[in-house]
Design a protein around this motif. Structure first.
Motif, mmCIF file in Angstrom:
data_model
loop_
_atom_site.group_PDB
_atom_site.id
_atom_site.type_symbol
_atom_site.label_atom_id
_atom_site.label_comp_id
_atom_site.label_asym_id
_atom_site.label_seq_id
_atom_site.Cartn_x
_atom_site.Cartn_y
_atom_site.Cartn_z
ATOM 1 N N MET A 231 0.844 -1.177 0.000
ATOM 2 C CA MET A 231 0.000 0.000 0.000
ATOM 3 C C MET A 231 0.892 1.244 0.000
ATOM 4 O O MET A 231 1.821 1.354 0.769
ATOM 5 C CB MET A 231 -0.898 -0.009 1.242
ATOM 6 N N ALA A 232 0.618 2.173 -0.871
ATOM 7 C CA ALA A 232 1.393 3.411 -0.973
ATOM 8 C C ALA A 232 0.712 4.515 -0.166
ATOM 9 O O ALA A 232 0.179 5.471 -0.714
ATOM 10 C CB ALA A 232 1.541 3.798 -2.431
ATOM 11 N N VAL A 233 0.737 4.377 1.142
ATOM 12 C CA VAL A 233 0.081 5.349 2.022
ATOM 13 C C VAL A 233 1.115 6.376 2.472
ATOM 14 O O VAL A 233 2.224 6.023 2.870
ATOM 15 C CB VAL A 233 -0.548 4.644 3.240
ATOM 16 N N HIS A 234 0.730 7.644 2.397
ATOM 17 C CA HIS A 234 1.621 8.716 2.825
ATOM 18 C C HIS A 234 0.801 9.914 3.298
ATOM 19 O O HIS A 234 -0.419 9.948 3.158
ATOM 20 C CB HIS A 234 2.574 9.113 1.694
ATOM 21 N N LEU A 235 1.499 10.901 3.842
ATOM 22 C CA LEU A 235 0.867 12.089 4.383
ATOM 23 C C LEU A 235 0.092 12.831 3.298
ATOM 24 O O LEU A 235 0.592 13.038 2.193
ATOM 25 C CB LEU A 235 1.915 13.023 4.991
ATOM 26 N N HIS A 236 -1.103 13.228 3.646
ATOM 27 C CA HIS A 236 -1.958 14.032 2.764
ATOM 28 C C HIS A 236 -1.833 15.483 3.226
ATOM 29 O O HIS A 236 -2.476 15.905 4.185
ATOM 30 C CB HIS A 236 -3.405 13.528 2.860
ATOM 31 N N ARG A 237 -0.975 16.236 2.570
ATOM 32 C CA ARG A 237 -0.644 17.599 2.998
ATOM 33 C C ARG A 237 -1.880 18.501 3.135
ATOM 34 O O ARG A 237 -1.991 19.236 4.116
ATOM 35 C CB ARG A 237 0.386 18.191 2.041
ATOM 36 N N PRO A 238 -2.847 18.461 2.197
ATOM 37 C CA PRO A 238 -4.037 19.306 2.393
ATOM 38 C C PRO A 238 -4.806 18.961 3.674
ATOM 39 O O PRO A 238 -5.326 19.858 4.342
ATOM 40 C CB PRO A 238 -4.887 19.035 1.152
ATOM 41 N N GLY A 239 -4.856 17.697 4.020
ATOM 42 C CA GLY A 239 -5.517 17.288 5.254
ATOM 43 C C GLY A 239 -4.771 17.780 6.483
ATOM 44 O O GLY A 239 -5.369 18.291 7.436
ATOM 45 N N TYR A 240 -3.455 17.650 6.461
ATOM 46 C CA TYR A 240 -2.629 18.106 7.576
ATOM 47 C C TYR A 240 -2.725 19.621 7.744
ATOM 48 O O TYR A 240 -2.903 20.126 8.854
ATOM 49 C CB TYR A 240 -1.185 17.663 7.347
ATOM 50 N N ASP A 241 -2.649 20.344 6.632
ATOM 51 C CA ASP A 241 -2.754 21.808 6.695
ATOM 52 C C ASP A 241 -4.118 22.242 7.232
ATOM 53 O O ASP A 241 -4.213 23.183 8.031
ATOM 54 C CB ASP A 241 -2.499 22.424 5.323
ATOM 55 N N HIS A 242 -5.160 21.570 6.794
ATOM 56 C CA HIS A 242 -6.509 21.878 7.268
ATOM 57 C C HIS A 242 -6.620 21.604 8.772
ATOM 58 O O HIS A 242 -7.196 22.413 9.524
ATOM 59 C CB HIS A 242 -7.532 21.061 6.479
ATOM 60 N N ALA A 243 -6.053 20.512 9.227
ATOM 61 C CA ALA A 243 -6.096 20.165 10.650
ATOM 62 C C ALA A 243 -5.368 21.220 11.484
ATOM 63 O O ALA A 243 -5.871 21.646 12.533
ATOM 64 C CB ALA A 243 -5.474 18.785 10.880
ATOM 65 N N ARG A 244 -4.201 21.651 11.026
ATOM 66 C CA ARG A 244 -3.461 22.688 11.753
ATOM 67 C C ARG A 244 -4.272 23.973 11.841
ATOM 68 O O ARG A 244 -4.324 24.617 12.892
ATOM 69 C CB ARG A 244 -2.114 22.955 11.080
ATOM 70 N N LYS A 245 -4.919 24.334 10.749
ATOM 71 C CA LYS A 245 -5.737 25.555 10.737
ATOM 72 C C LYS A 245 -6.907 25.431 11.714
ATOM 73 O O LYS A 245 -7.224 26.379 12.431
ATOM 74 C CB LYS A 245 -6.244 25.819 9.319
ATOM 75 N N LEU A 246 -7.535 24.257 11.751
ATOM 76 C CA LEU A 246 -8.634 24.054 12.696
ATOM 77 C C LEU A 246 -8.176 24.232 14.136
ATOM 78 O O LEU A 246 -8.869 24.845 14.944
ATOM 79 C CB LEU A 246 -9.252 22.665 12.508
ATOM 80 N N VAL A 247 -6.999 23.705 14.453
ATOM 81 C CA VAL A 247 -6.479 23.855 15.814
ATOM 82 C C VAL A 247 -6.175 25.322 16.095
ATOM 83 O O VAL A 247 -6.551 25.855 17.140
ATOM 84 C CB VAL A 247 -5.224 22.981 16.049
ATOM 85 N N GLU A 248 -5.526 25.986 15.149
ATOM 86 C CA GLU A 248 -5.196 27.403 15.332
ATOM 87 C C GLU A 248 -6.451 28.237 15.557
ATOM 88 O O GLU A 248 -6.438 29.197 16.330
ATOM 89 C CB GLU A 248 -4.413 27.910 14.129
ATOM 90 N N GLU A 249 -7.542 27.873 14.891
ATOM 91 C CA GLU A 249 -8.808 28.601 15.029
ATOM 92 C C GLU A 249 -9.663 28.053 16.180
ATOM 93 O O GLU A 249 -10.786 28.490 16.378
ATOM 94 C CB GLU A 249 -9.574 28.552 13.711
ATOM 95 N N GLN A 250 -9.117 27.076 16.891
ATOM 96 C CA GLN A 250 -9.746 26.440 18.048
ATOM 97 C C GLN A 250 -11.078 25.760 17.717
ATOM 98 O O GLN A 250 -11.986 25.732 18.541
ATOM 99 C CB GLN A 250 -9.889 27.439 19.198
ATOM 100 N N HIS A 251 -11.144 25.179 16.532
ATOM 101 C CA HIS A 251 -12.276 24.315 16.167
ATOM 102 C C HIS A 251 -11.895 22.898 16.582
ATOM 103 O O HIS A 251 -11.548 22.056 15.752
ATOM 104 C CB HIS A 251 -12.554 24.377 14.658
ATOM 105 N N VAL A 252 -11.909 22.666 17.892
ATOM 106 C CA VAL A 252 -11.400 21.420 18.453
ATOM 107 C C VAL A 252 -12.381 20.835 19.468
ATOM 108 O O VAL A 252 -13.168 21.559 20.081
ATOM 109 C CB VAL A 252 -10.027 21.629 19.139
ATOM 110 N N VAL A 253 -12.302 19.528 19.606
ATOM 111 C CA VAL A 253 -12.975 18.819 20.684
ATOM 112 C C VAL A 253 -11.853 18.117 21.454
ATOM 113 O O VAL A 253 -11.180 17.244 20.907
ATOM 114 C CB VAL A 253 -14.014 17.806 20.152
ATOM 115 N N LEU A 254 -11.655 18.533 22.691
ATOM 116 C CA LEU A 254 -10.567 17.993 23.507
ATOM 117 C C LEU A 254 -11.087 16.821 24.328
ATOM 118 O O LEU A 254 -11.140 16.848 25.547
ATOM 119 C CB LEU A 254 -9.985 19.103 24.389
#
Length: 120
Positions: A1-24
């Motif tokens: 399986m050629a699984v690797h990091l999905h940069r758009p997903g990672y960037d979106h996740a970082r932005k969500l955290v920065e904007e505090q759209h999180v469930v802790l």
């Protein structure tokens, strides 16, 4: 399986955290918090696969991008990033030796823990 990091997903996740759209939430909550298959299908119908993919840290290049199977390591519910999902992704990526995904999830984990500290 050629699984690797999905940069758009990672960037979106970082932005969500920065904007505090999180469930802790707690480590084992993902089985209850993850979107159902019906919710995933409705999201894809409304927004398409590219937007669906932004909610995943990994992709499998051997799978068609217009299928759910192409996207791996979900981290949220289409509104917020969930701590439990990030912890699950970090653990599963380590077990499968997907170092780039593990490192991305670990970074997100650190960002979420910093928010947790600020909120307590």
């Amino acid at each position: 399986m050629a699984v690797h990091l999905h940069r758009p997903g990672y960037d979106h996740a970082r932005k969500l955290v920065e904007e505090q759209h999180v469930v802790l939430d707690e480590r084992d909550d993902w089985s209850e918090h993850q979107p159902s298959a019906a919710e995933e299908n409705a999201f894809i119908e409304e927004h398409g696969y590219a937007e669906y993919g932004r909610w995943h840290l990994g992709v499998d290049d051997e799978q068609n991008p217009e299928t759910k199977g192409h996207y791996k390591f979900p981290y949220g519910d289409f509104a917020d990033i969930h701590r439990c999902a990030v912890l699950s992704a970090e653990s599963r990526a380590a077990q499968r030796d997907y170092t780039d995904i593990e490192n991305a999830a670990a970074h997100l984990h650190g960002m979420l823990e910093a928010l947790r500290t600020l909120r307590s």
